[in-house]
Design a protein around this motif. Structure first.
Motif, mmCIF file in Angstrom:
data_model
loop_
_atom_site.group_PDB
_atom_site.id
_atom_site.type_symbol
_atom_site.label_atom_id
_atom_site.label_comp_id
_atom_site.label_asym_id
_atom_site.label_seq_id
_atom_site.Cartn_x
_atom_site.Cartn_y
_atom_site.Cartn_z
ATOM 1 N N PHE A 96 0.826 -1.204 0.000
ATOM 2 C CA PHE A 96 0.000 0.000 0.000
ATOM 3 C C PHE A 96 0.865 1.260 0.000
ATOM 4 C CE2 PHE A 96 -2.299 3.311 2.433
ATOM 5 C CZ PHE A 96 -3.366 3.505 1.572
ATOM 6 N N VAL A 97 2.023 1.173 0.661
ATOM 7 C CA VAL A 97 2.941 2.313 0.712
ATOM 8 C C VAL A 97 3.739 2.438 -0.581
ATOM 9 C CG1 VAL A 97 4.935 3.278 1.961
ATOM 10 C CG2 VAL A 97 3.090 2.166 3.225
ATOM 11 N N ALA A 98 3.942 1.339 -1.295
ATOM 12 C CA ALA A 98 4.859 1.281 -2.439
ATOM 13 C C ALA A 98 4.621 2.338 -3.520
ATOM 14 C CB ALA A 98 4.817 -0.119 -3.064
ATOM 15 N N PRO A 99 3.370 2.666 -3.899
ATOM 16 C CA PRO A 99 3.187 3.659 -4.972
ATOM 17 C C PRO A 99 3.813 5.019 -4.677
ATOM 18 C CG PRO A 99 1.155 2.452 -4.616
ATOM 19 C CD PRO A 99 2.095 2.043 -3.524
ATOM 20 N N GLY A 100 4.043 5.336 -3.421
ATOM 21 C CA GLY A 100 4.646 6.619 -3.088
ATOM 22 C C GLY A 100 6.153 6.585 -3.017
ATOM 23 N N LEU A 101 6.761 5.436 -3.371
ATOM 24 C CA LEU A 101 8.207 5.295 -3.298
ATOM 25 C C LEU A 101 8.842 5.375 -4.688
ATOM 26 C CD1 LEU A 101 8.393 2.283 -0.806
ATOM 27 C CD2 LEU A 101 8.468 4.726 -0.257
ATOM 28 N N TYR A 102 10.132 5.703 -4.713
ATOM 29 C CA TYR A 102 10.895 5.671 -5.956
ATOM 30 C C TYR A 102 11.207 4.222 -6.323
ATOM 31 C CZ TYR A 102 11.609 10.687 -5.242
ATOM 32 O OH TYR A 102 11.421 12.035 -5.064
ATOM 33 N N ASP A 103 11.599 4.023 -7.579
ATOM 34 C CA ASP A 103 11.883 2.660 -8.045
ATOM 35 C C ASP A 103 13.007 2.015 -7.236
ATOM 36 O OD1 ASP A 103 9.913 2.791 -9.936
ATOM 37 O OD2 ASP A 103 11.249 3.480 -11.548
ATOM 38 N N ARG A 104 14.049 2.799 -6.926
ATOM 39 C CA ARG A 104 15.172 2.230 -6.168
ATOM 40 C C ARG A 104 14.753 1.843 -4.750
ATOM 41 N NH1 ARG A 104 16.157 7.762 -6.378
ATOM 42 N NH2 ARG A 104 16.313 8.818 -4.342
ATOM 43 N N GLU A 105 13.739 2.538 -4.233
ATOM 44 C CA GLU A 105 13.234 2.214 -2.897
ATOM 45 C C GLU A 105 12.291 1.017 -2.934
ATOM 46 O OE1 GLU A 105 11.542 5.941 -2.098
ATOM 47 O OE2 GLU A 105 13.415 6.896 -1.438
ATOM 48 N N LEU A 108 13.652 -2.451 -2.283
ATOM 49 C CA LEU A 108 13.943 -2.835 -0.907
ATOM 50 C C LEU A 108 12.750 -3.496 -0.222
ATOM 51 C CD1 LEU A 108 15.760 0.439 0.231
ATOM 52 C CD2 LEU A 108 16.831 -1.709 -0.459
ATOM 53 N N LEU A 109 11.589 -3.511 -0.888
ATOM 54 C CA LEU A 109 10.369 -3.961 -0.223
ATOM 55 C C LEU A 109 10.419 -5.435 0.179
ATOM 56 C CD1 LEU A 109 7.535 -2.105 -2.163
ATOM 57 C CD2 LEU A 109 8.389 -1.675 0.138
ATOM 58 N N ILE A 110 10.904 -6.295 -0.721
ATOM 59 C CA ILE A 110 10.942 -7.723 -0.397
ATOM 60 C C ILE A 110 11.832 -7.994 0.812
ATOM 61 C CG2 ILE A 110 11.534 -10.017 -1.229
ATOM 62 C CD1 ILE A 110 8.986 -8.830 -2.411
ATOM 63 N N PRO A 111 13.086 -7.476 0.847
ATOM 64 C CA PRO A 111 13.881 -7.660 2.076
ATOM 65 C C PRO A 111 13.221 -7.065 3.309
ATOM 66 C CG PRO A 111 15.278 -6.915 0.266
ATOM 67 C CD PRO A 111 13.865 -6.810 -0.208
ATOM 68 N N ILE A 112 12.549 -5.914 3.148
ATOM 69 C CA ILE A 112 11.902 -5.281 4.290
ATOM 70 C C ILE A 112 10.757 -6.144 4.813
ATOM 71 C CG2 ILE A 112 10.393 -3.355 4.931
ATOM 72 C CD1 ILE A 112 12.180 -1.535 3.303
ATOM 73 N N VAL A 113 9.975 -6.720 3.898
ATOM 74 C CA VAL A 113 8.870 -7.584 4.316
ATOM 75 C C VAL A 113 9.399 -8.798 5.081
ATOM 76 C CG1 VAL A 113 7.049 -9.119 3.477
ATOM 77 C CG2 VAL A 113 7.312 -6.835 2.487
ATOM 78 N N LEU A 114 10.445 -9.414 4.565
ATOM 79 C CA LEU A 114 11.015 -10.586 5.229
ATOM 80 C C LEU A 114 11.574 -10.231 6.604
ATOM 81 C CD1 LEU A 114 12.856 -12.273 2.203
ATOM 82 C CD2 LEU A 114 10.680 -12.936 3.241
ATOM 83 N N LEU A 115 12.320 -9.119 6.659
ATOM 84 C CA LEU A 115 12.904 -8.708 7.932
ATOM 85 C C LEU A 115 11.822 -8.265 8.919
ATOM 86 C CD1 LEU A 115 16.054 -6.749 6.711
ATOM 87 C CD2 LEU A 115 15.996 -8.967 7.866
ATOM 88 N N SER A 116 10.767 -7.621 8.415
ATOM 89 C CA SER A 116 9.671 -7.205 9.291
ATOM 90 C C SER A 116 9.029 -8.420 9.956
ATOM 91 C CB SER A 116 8.617 -6.435 8.498
ATOM 92 O OG SER A 116 9.135 -5.247 7.972
ATOM 93 N N SER A 117 8.823 -9.478 9.184
ATOM 94 C CA SER A 117 8.231 -10.697 9.736
ATOM 95 C C SER A 117 9.151 -11.322 10.785
ATOM 96 C CB SER A 117 7.951 -11.698 8.612
ATOM 97 O OG SER A 117 7.116 -11.134 7.625
ATOM 98 N N VAL A 118 10.456 -11.341 10.476
ATOM 99 C CA VAL A 118 11.422 -11.931 11.411
ATOM 100 C C VAL A 118 11.471 -11.133 12.714
ATOM 101 C CG1 VAL A 118 13.871 -12.398 11.784
ATOM 102 C CG2 VAL A 118 12.813 -12.989 9.600
#
Length: 256
Positions: A96-105, A108-118
């Motif tokens: 939901f947050v992703a549309p407001g981010l730049y492509d380079r940001e 980082l979403l997949i690593p962030i999702v995994l780390l958030s769960s951990v």
């Protein structure tokens, strides 16, 4: 027509996207609930193990209302379903947050999702294995020959679920601060300068999130202090680097 106006996403589209993400999250929780309900007694036994381990021989949990046990098992299944669905919920939040981010940001979403769960599961496990035994032993220490503890199923579930979710959320702190540093919203000097205010907020937050006793408050505030220092390291490594002032260098070269 202004191109910036054309590129803007309508507010109704944001609401539709939020609705879609919430539906996915609810479905994931419902599936987790369904899977957990078949093991409700075993799950409640696991959840109460830290308390049972410090209770005296012969002491057990009780329930004071006829439907209390039934609704407690439902809530345990829901809590377990929420834990199972936490990676999906975290993923939907970042999408939901992703549309407001730049492509380079966005990369980082997949690593962030995994780390958030951990981090979330790690915080809940820290509360279960470290905080629960010490906290329950402290509370049961007030028992005497004339005062006998008789914790109910409903009260225990409410108490433990609140702490598990609280520890899971506060353990997201390093990831959130590192992500903010990556976006350039906070910096390492800013985090160091405001360290004393952050520590004050940690103790205030721990007092709000935990029961009104010093033991559990300290056992939440101390990990937060450590997590804040880890956040500073993460911000230093992954934070946005300041670009060198090229105009000054060019000006010096021209003057020579």
């Amino acid at each position: 027509m202004d191109t910036d106006t054309e590129d803007k996403i309508p507010f109704t589209a944001h609401l539709e996207e939020l609705r879609k993400r919430l539906i996915y999250s609810f479905v994931a929780v419902f599936i987790g609930f369904g899977l957990s309900y078949g093991f409700k007694e075993r799950l409640f036994q696991i959840l109460t193990q830290p308390l049972i381990s410090v209770m005296k021989q012969g002491e057990t949990l009780i329930y004071t209302g006829l439907p209390e046990a039934f609704f407690t098992f439902l809530k345990v299944s829901f809590l377990s379903g929420l834990m199972i669905a936490s990676p999906v919920i975290i993923y939907q939040f970042w999408m939901f947050v992703a549309p407001g981010l730049y492509d380079r940001e966005k990369r980082l979403l997949i690593p962030i999702v995994l780390l958030s769960s951990v981090f979330f599961v790690g915080g809940a496990l820290f509360g279960y294995f470290i905080v629960f035994p010490f906290g329950f032993d402290f509370f049961l220490g007030f028992a005497t020959e004339t005062i006998r503890p008789m914790p109910s199923m409903k009260e225990y579930l409410s108490f433990s679920a609140k702490l598990l979710l609280a520890f899971g959320l506060v353990f997201e702190l390093p990831l959130v601060i590192t992500f903010l540093a990556r976006l350039g919203i906070v910096s390492v000097p800013f985090l160091k300068k405001n360290r004393k205010y952050a520590l004050l907020l940690f103790f205030v937050g721990a007092a709000i999130l935990t029961p009104p006793d010093v033991v559990t408050q300290i056992m939440m505030a101390l990990p937060l202090m450590l997590l804040y220092e880890i956040s500073i390291v993460g911000a230093r490594i992954f934070g946005r680097k300041k670009e060198a002032p090229a105009t000054t260098t060019e000006a010096d070269g021209t003057s020579e």
